[in-house]
Design a protein around this motif. Structure first.
Motif, PDB file in Angstrom:
ATOM      1  N   VAL A   1       0.839  -1.206   0.000  1.00 35.61           N
ATOM      2  CA  VAL A   1       0.000   0.000   0.000  1.00 35.61           C
ATOM      3  C   VAL A   1       0.869   1.249   0.000  1.00 35.61           C
ATOM      4  CG1 VAL A   1      -1.618   1.365   1.370  1.00 35.61           C
ATOM      5  CG2 VAL A   1      -1.995  -1.091   1.069  1.00 35.61           C
ATOM      6  N   VAL A   2       1.917   1.255   0.821  1.00 33.68           N
ATOM      7  CA  VAL A   2       2.828   2.406   0.876  1.00 33.68           C
ATOM      8  C   VAL A   2       3.504   2.621  -0.474  1.00 33.68           C
ATOM      9  CG1 VAL A   2       4.957   3.291   1.899  1.00 33.68           C
ATOM     10  CG2 VAL A   2       3.227   2.232   3.353  1.00 33.68           C
ATOM     11  N   ILE A   3       3.967   1.538  -1.114  1.00 36.46           N
ATOM     12  CA  ILE A   3       4.635   1.648  -2.416  1.00 36.46           C
ATOM     13  C   ILE A   3       3.677   2.202  -3.464  1.00 36.46           C
ATOM     14  CG2 ILE A   3       5.633   0.296  -4.308  1.00 36.46           C
ATOM     15  CD1 ILE A   3       6.797  -1.572  -2.119  1.00 36.46           C
ATOM     16  N   ILE A   4       2.430   1.731  -3.442  1.00 34.05           N
ATOM     17  CA  ILE A   4       1.438   2.227  -4.408  1.00 34.05           C
ATOM     18  C   ILE A   4       1.169   3.711  -4.196  1.00 34.05           C
ATOM     19  CG2 ILE A   4      -0.993   2.075  -5.080  1.00 34.05           C
ATOM     20  CD1 ILE A   4      -0.796  -0.962  -4.519  1.00 34.05           C
ATOM     21  N   ILE A   5       1.051   4.129  -2.944  1.00 39.50           N
ATOM     22  CA  ILE A   5       0.803   5.549  -2.645  1.00 39.50           C
ATOM     23  C   ILE A   5       1.959   6.408  -3.149  1.00 39.50           C
ATOM     24  CG2 ILE A   5       0.605   7.240  -0.778  1.00 39.50           C
ATOM     25  CD1 ILE A   5      -0.959   5.115   0.792  1.00 39.50           C
ATOM     26  N   ILE A   6       3.198   5.955  -2.904  1.00 43.31           N
ATOM     27  CA  ILE A   6       4.369   6.700  -3.370  1.00 43.31           C
ATOM     28  C   ILE A   6       4.373   6.802  -4.888  1.00 43.31           C
ATOM     29  CG2 ILE A   6       6.891   6.645  -3.549  1.00 43.31           C
ATOM     30  CD1 ILE A   6       6.929   5.402  -0.745  1.00 43.31           C
ATOM     31  N   GLY A   7       4.018   5.690  -5.567  1.00 42.56           N
ATOM     32  CA  GLY A   7       3.965   5.702  -7.026  1.00 42.56           C
ATOM     33  C   GLY A   7       2.944   6.676  -7.576  1.00 42.56           C
ATOM     34  N   VAL A   8       1.755   6.698  -6.947  1.00 44.53           N
ATOM     35  CA  VAL A   8       0.693   7.620  -7.393  1.00 44.53           C
ATOM     36  C   VAL A   8       1.122   9.067  -7.194  1.00 44.53           C
ATOM     37  CG1 VAL A   8      -1.638   8.428  -6.898  1.00 44.53           C
ATOM     38  CG2 VAL A   8      -1.177   5.969  -7.029  1.00 44.53           C
ATOM     39  N   LEU A   9       1.694   9.380  -6.028  1.00 47.98           N
ATOM     40  CA  LEU A   9       2.140  10.750  -5.761  1.00 47.98           C
ATOM     41  C   LEU A   9       3.245  11.173  -6.730  1.00 47.98           C
ATOM     42  CD1 LEU A   9       2.192  10.777  -1.849  1.00 47.98           C
ATOM     43  CD2 LEU A   9       0.511  11.827  -3.371  1.00 47.98           C
TER      44      LEU A   9
ATOM     45  N   ALA B   1       3.204  14.322  -9.341  1.00 46.90           N
ATOM     46  CA  ALA B   1       4.172  15.413  -9.183  1.00 46.90           C
ATOM     47  C   ALA B   1       5.109  15.547 -10.374  1.00 46.90           C
ATOM     48  CB  ALA B   1       4.986  15.190  -7.907  1.00 46.90           C
ATOM     49  N   ALA B   2       5.402  14.447 -11.083  1.00 48.73           N
ATOM     50  CA  ALA B   2       6.425  14.467 -12.140  1.00 48.73           C
ATOM     51  C   ALA B   2       6.149  15.477 -13.248  1.00 48.73           C
ATOM     52  CB  ALA B   2       6.596  13.068 -12.715  1.00 48.73           C
ATOM     53  N   PRO B   3       4.929  15.537 -13.829  1.00 49.88           N
ATOM     54  CA  PRO B   3       4.696  16.521 -14.900  1.00 49.88           C
ATOM     55  C   PRO B   3       4.902  17.963 -14.441  1.00 49.88           C
ATOM     56  CG  PRO B   3       2.954  14.863 -14.875  1.00 49.88           C
ATOM     57  CD  PRO B   3       3.748  14.682 -13.618  1.00 49.88           C
TER      58      PRO B   3
END
Length: 224
Positions: free
Chosen positions: A40-48, A52-54
């Motif tokens: 769950v933590v990894i998925i949240i980091i990926g979504v954030l 943020a990247a663009p």
């Protein structure tokens, strides 16, 4: 019960509680994160990161655009200073290299009449800035020496017509009569992001008068 007996009894009870707790099996929360919690933590980091990247890329590219524009401004001023210092006409030209990275050259006007400058004369605009291929678009409205046209032309591999300053730092009339174009818009060096082109956000440097006044502008101010 006397105080000695009470104390011994209290010590005995304390030892029983300690050993009972020590023999307990740790609960799930005491063992640390479970695999599901880590996922769950990894998925949240990926979504954030995806969100943020663009925004970070747009910010970085805008900083690159500003750096190139600042470099164009500084190099124009450098050419003007050299003309005054040496009491000789100095020119500045722009181009892009094979990777689409904008470059600039400052040189003695008398040494370049009708010839292409050697590779050693050129340096990258914003040379201290990382510039991935095709990030920034640079164009000018130059159609001749110190002559302004009515539209911006993106830089190509060939060097642009020069902006030339005389020994006083004015726009030189030695090689061509200065022509600042309709409505006195000036000689414009414009910088934009390649993705949006000159129809999007722009920065520019403008040589606005025959006395060599150099100013910066943005967006509509950068349209000839």
């Amino acid at each position: 019960m006397d105080s000695l007996a009470f104390t011994k009894n209290l010590q005995h009870q304390s030892r029983r509680i300690f050993y009972r707790n020590a023999s307990k099996t740790p609960t799930a929360s005491e063992k640390g994160f479970t695999m599901i919690e880590l996922l769950v933590v990894i998925i949240i980091i990926g979504v954030l990161s995806a969100i943020a990247a663009p925004g970070w890329l747009a910010f970085t590219n805008k900083q690159r655009m500003n750096a190139v524009n600042d470099a164009a401004l500084n190099t124009l001023r450098e050419a003007q200073r050299e003309a005054k210092r040496t009491k000789q006409s100095y020119s500045i030209s722009f181009k892009t290299d094979a990777d689409g990275v904008p470059q600039v050259a400052v040189y003695l006007a008398k040494d370049s009449k009708g010839i292409l400058l050697p590779a050693s004369s050129w340096k990258k605009l914003g040379e201290n800035q990382e510039m991935p291929k095709g990030t920034v678009l640079v164009g000018t409205n130059l159609t001749g020496v110190n002559t302004a046209g009515s539209s911006l032309t993106p830089l190509t591999g060939n060097q642009t017509q020069p902006i030339t300053f005389d020994y006083q730092g004015n726009l030189s009339s030695e090689y061509n009569s200065p022509n600042l174009g309709p409505n006195n818009k000036g000689l414009i060096v414009s910088v934009a992001l390649t993705q949006s082109g000159f129809s999007g956000t722009k920065r520019c440097v403008i040589v606005r008068t025959l006395l060599g006044s150099i100013q910066t502008g943005q967006d509509n101010q950068c349209i000839p």
